[in-house]
Scaffold this motif. Sequence first.
Motif, PDB file in Angstrom:
ATOM      1  N   LYS A  37     -25.485  17.544  73.857  1.00  0.00           N
ATOM      2  CA  LYS A  37     -24.893  18.881  73.766  1.00  0.00           C
ATOM      3  C   LYS A  37     -24.429  19.119  72.341  1.00  0.00           C
ATOM      4  CE  LYS A  37     -25.033  19.600  78.252  1.00  0.00           C
ATOM      5  NZ  LYS A  37     -26.127  20.380  78.783  1.00  0.00           N
ATOM      6  N   GLU A  63     -16.819  22.375  73.831  1.00  0.00           N
ATOM      7  CA  GLU A  63     -16.149  21.316  74.594  1.00  0.00           C
ATOM      8  C   GLU A  63     -17.032  20.849  75.739  1.00  0.00           C
ATOM      9  OE1 GLU A  63     -13.214  22.805  77.826  1.00  0.00           O
ATOM     10  OE2 GLU A  63     -13.011  24.228  76.163  1.00  0.00           O
ATOM     11  N   LYS A 113     -17.609  20.247  79.365  1.00  0.00           N
ATOM     12  CA  LYS A 113     -17.092  20.801  80.622  1.00  0.00           C
ATOM     13  C   LYS A 113     -17.401  19.822  81.758  1.00  0.00           C
ATOM     14  CE  LYS A 113     -17.385  25.548  79.142  1.00  0.00           C
ATOM     15  NZ  LYS A 113     -16.012  25.817  78.871  1.00  0.00           N
ATOM     16  N   PRO A 114     -16.565  19.825  82.790  1.00  0.00           N
ATOM     17  CA  PRO A 114     -16.800  18.910  83.924  1.00  0.00           C
ATOM     18  C   PRO A 114     -18.198  19.047  84.537  1.00  0.00           C
ATOM     19  CG  PRO A 114     -14.621  19.873  84.080  1.00  0.00           C
ATOM     20  CD  PRO A 114     -15.315  20.566  82.935  1.00  0.00           C
ATOM     21  N   TYR A 169     -20.978  19.380  83.076  1.00  0.00           N
ATOM     22  CA  TYR A 169     -21.946  18.570  82.326  1.00  0.00           C
ATOM     23  C   TYR A 169     -21.953  17.134  82.827  1.00  0.00           C
ATOM     24  CZ  TYR A 169     -21.667  22.447  78.931  1.00  0.00           C
ATOM     25  OH  TYR A 169     -21.669  23.673  78.319  1.00  0.00           O
ATOM     26  N   ASN A 228     -21.634  15.055  72.932  1.00  0.00           N
ATOM     27  CA  ASN A 228     -21.407  16.350  72.301  1.00  0.00           C
ATOM     28  C   ASN A 228     -21.277  16.126  70.795  1.00  0.00           C
ATOM     29  OD1 ASN A 228     -20.830  18.986  71.664  1.00  0.00           O
ATOM     30  ND2 ASN A 228     -18.724  18.905  72.387  1.00  0.00           N
TER      31      ASN A 228
END
Length: 124
Positions: free
Chosen positions: A80, A84, A86-87, A89, A109
């Motif tokens: 990514k 941020e 995210k859950p 993902y 990320n």
Amino acid sequence: MIVEEELSYKVRGAIYEVYNQLGTGLLESVYATALKYELENKGLKVLSEVPIPIVYKGVMLKTAFRLDLLVEDKIILELKSVEEIKPIYKKQLLTYLKLTHKKVGFLVNFNEVDINKGIVRLVV
């Protein structure tokens, strides 16, 4: 044969190298290409854009789901470049692990000031 722990160490090293060379703010595809290059230079077999087979009630579904990178047919890398993690993902990666019967995955990320905060290792 390389075990997942040894592979995980090499994967982390490659992630750090790509991050240190490229920094933040680029497209996911750039990081995927660089990471594939870095991992292959470490002597690892890496496949990109690997289709995920989905069988539903005995029927193979046509799907557009693809793994970003698959290392040594053991570790899934989902990349990514977002504000941020995210859950959803993490849940997506867990689903990929389940569907492919793999044990280890990394959600990375690259859009983090501190790359350590951008690396999530999941084991099922």
